[in-house]
Write a protein that holds these residues in place. Sequence first.
Motif, PDB file in Angstrom:
ATOM      1  N   SER A   4      10.386   2.463   7.083  1.00  0.00           N
ATOM      2  CA  SER A   4      11.823   3.109   6.573  1.00  0.00           C
ATOM      3  C   SER A   4      12.578   3.545   7.891  1.00  0.00           C
ATOM      4  O   SER A   4      13.760   3.466   7.711  1.00  0.00           O
ATOM      5  N   THR A   5      11.849   4.347   8.666  1.00  0.00           N
ATOM      6  CA  THR A   5      12.320   4.795   9.858  1.00  0.00           C
ATOM      7  C   THR A   5      13.055   3.657  10.768  1.00  0.00           C
ATOM      8  O   THR A   5      14.152   3.730  11.170  1.00  0.00           O
ATOM      9  N   LEU A   6      12.339   2.485  10.772  1.00  0.00           N
ATOM     10  CA  LEU A   6      12.870   1.331  11.644  1.00  0.00           C
ATOM     11  C   LEU A   6      14.119   0.829  10.988  1.00  0.00           C
ATOM     12  O   LEU A   6      15.283   0.394  11.447  1.00  0.00           O
ATOM     13  N   VAL A   7      14.169   0.677   9.459  1.00  0.00           N
ATOM     14  CA  VAL A   7      15.353   0.023   8.759  1.00  0.00           C
ATOM     15  C   VAL A   7      16.194   1.033   8.978  1.00  0.00           C
ATOM     16  O   VAL A   7      17.356   0.418   9.121  1.00  0.00           O
ATOM     17  N   LEU A   8      16.288   2.281   8.746  1.00  0.00           N
ATOM     18  CA  LEU A   8      17.282   3.254   8.741  1.00  0.00           C
ATOM     19  C   LEU A   8      17.902   3.058  10.327  1.00  0.00           C
ATOM     20  O   LEU A   8      19.103   3.348  10.186  1.00  0.00           O
ATOM     21  N   GLY A  56       0.741  -1.190  -0.188  1.00  0.00           N
ATOM     22  CA  GLY A  56      -0.090  -0.007   0.016  1.00  0.00           C
ATOM     23  C   GLY A  56       0.696   1.450  -0.105  1.00  0.00           C
ATOM     24  O   GLY A  56       1.796   1.317  -0.720  1.00  0.00           O
ATOM     25  N   TRP A  57       0.694   1.905   0.861  1.00  0.00           N
ATOM     26  CA  TRP A  57       1.339   3.289   1.140  1.00  0.00           C
ATOM     27  C   TRP A  57       2.658   3.385   1.477  1.00  0.00           C
ATOM     28  O   TRP A  57       3.731   4.192   1.482  1.00  0.00           O
ATOM     29  N   ALA A  58       2.999   2.342   2.341  1.00  0.00           N
ATOM     30  CA  ALA A  58       4.460   2.025   2.790  1.00  0.00           C
ATOM     31  C   ALA A  58       5.420   1.898   1.753  1.00  0.00           C
ATOM     32  O   ALA A  58       5.111   1.396   0.541  1.00  0.00           O
ATOM     33  N   ALA A  59       6.612   2.137   2.185  1.00  0.00           N
ATOM     34  CA  ALA A  59       7.822   1.905   1.187  1.00  0.00           C
ATOM     35  C   ALA A  59       7.928   0.434   0.836  1.00  0.00           C
ATOM     36  O   ALA A  59       7.454  -0.363   1.735  1.00  0.00           O
ATOM     37  N   SER A  60       7.817   0.091  -0.251  1.00  0.00           N
ATOM     38  CA  SER A  60       8.149  -1.140  -0.926  1.00  0.00           C
ATOM     39  C   SER A  60       9.344  -2.058  -0.139  1.00  0.00           C
ATOM     40  O   SER A  60      10.303  -1.422  -0.101  1.00  0.00           O
ATOM     41  N   PRO A  61       9.541  -3.247  -0.298  1.00  0.00           N
ATOM     42  CA  PRO A  61      10.589  -4.049   0.118  1.00  0.00           C
ATOM     43  C   PRO A  61      12.078  -3.813  -0.497  1.00  0.00           C
ATOM     44  O   PRO A  61      13.016  -3.454  -0.008  1.00  0.00           O
ATOM     45  N   ASP A  62      11.735  -3.669  -1.913  1.00  0.00           N
ATOM     46  CA  ASP A  62      12.943  -3.257  -2.800  1.00  0.00           C
ATOM     47  C   ASP A  62      13.473  -1.903  -2.301  1.00  0.00           C
ATOM     48  O   ASP A  62      14.714  -1.845  -2.321  1.00  0.00           O
ATOM     49  N   LEU A  63      12.652  -1.008  -2.226  1.00  0.00           N
ATOM     50  CA  LEU A  63      13.410   0.360  -1.814  1.00  0.00           C
ATOM     51  C   LEU A  63      13.907   0.210  -0.277  1.00  0.00           C
ATOM     52  O   LEU A  63      15.088   0.886  -0.155  1.00  0.00           O
TER      53      LEU A  63
END
Length: 258
Positions: A101-105, A70-77
């Motif tokens: 993306s905040t969690l990932v970064l 949906g609106w969230a950043a896609s896994p590849d990004l």
Amino acid sequence: MLSSTSFLFVLFILLLCGYTLHKVRLVHLLLHEVRDHALREPASLYRQLEALQGLYAELNLCRSLPATRGWAASPDLLLELARHAQAACPQVVLECSSGTSTLVLARCMQLNGSGMVYSLEHDPLYAQHTRRELERHGLSAWARVLDAPLQPQQFGAATWPWYAPDALRGALPQPAQVDLLVIDGPPQATRQLARYPAGPALFPLLADGAVVFLDDSDRPGEQRILALWKEEFPEFEHSSKPCEKGCALLTRRAGGHG
């Protein structure tokens, strides 16, 4: 000789046949489009599953991430962001919009042993949700979600709803030298070319060599924004990553500050 009535009847039949052939062709083209989409969809889904699996492996996550559809950043990004953050080791990361993306970064900062993520978020409920997720993952020390309501602001000759400038005051280390900027907001429904102000508002904060990630870059609006930025900020090199919704990269050349 055909009577006028017969002539009109023949003309009507010819027009009807032409119209029918036109409709048949449109149906034929639509069927081909549906078939092509049906063939592409499993491949796209498989690519996203591969990226998500790679993301968990590279970040060694022991808890689940929020939804990436949906609106969230896609896994590849997200995977592209993680790989860049781990390789470049940015010390100051700034986001337009918070979320997965905040969690990932933040996890990348934790793995790197240094750095901080600052996320501008206009929705108080979503800001709280991201803070809870950061706490759940033990990443609260590596990211700050900044409450930044959208306010009318002047950029050039036009007005945009953009993140309240007070949100960044006192938050970023001084002098502000942002190494990585991720633009995934505001939502495009807020205004045409909604993310354009990121250029005039935030590009001056970027360090030499800083990289900008623009999500959803395949959309016509984002393509127009990129064209405007290319004209107004010639100190940036433009490239892209083959992500699901498009991902544009802008890199500030050394000595690119005005």
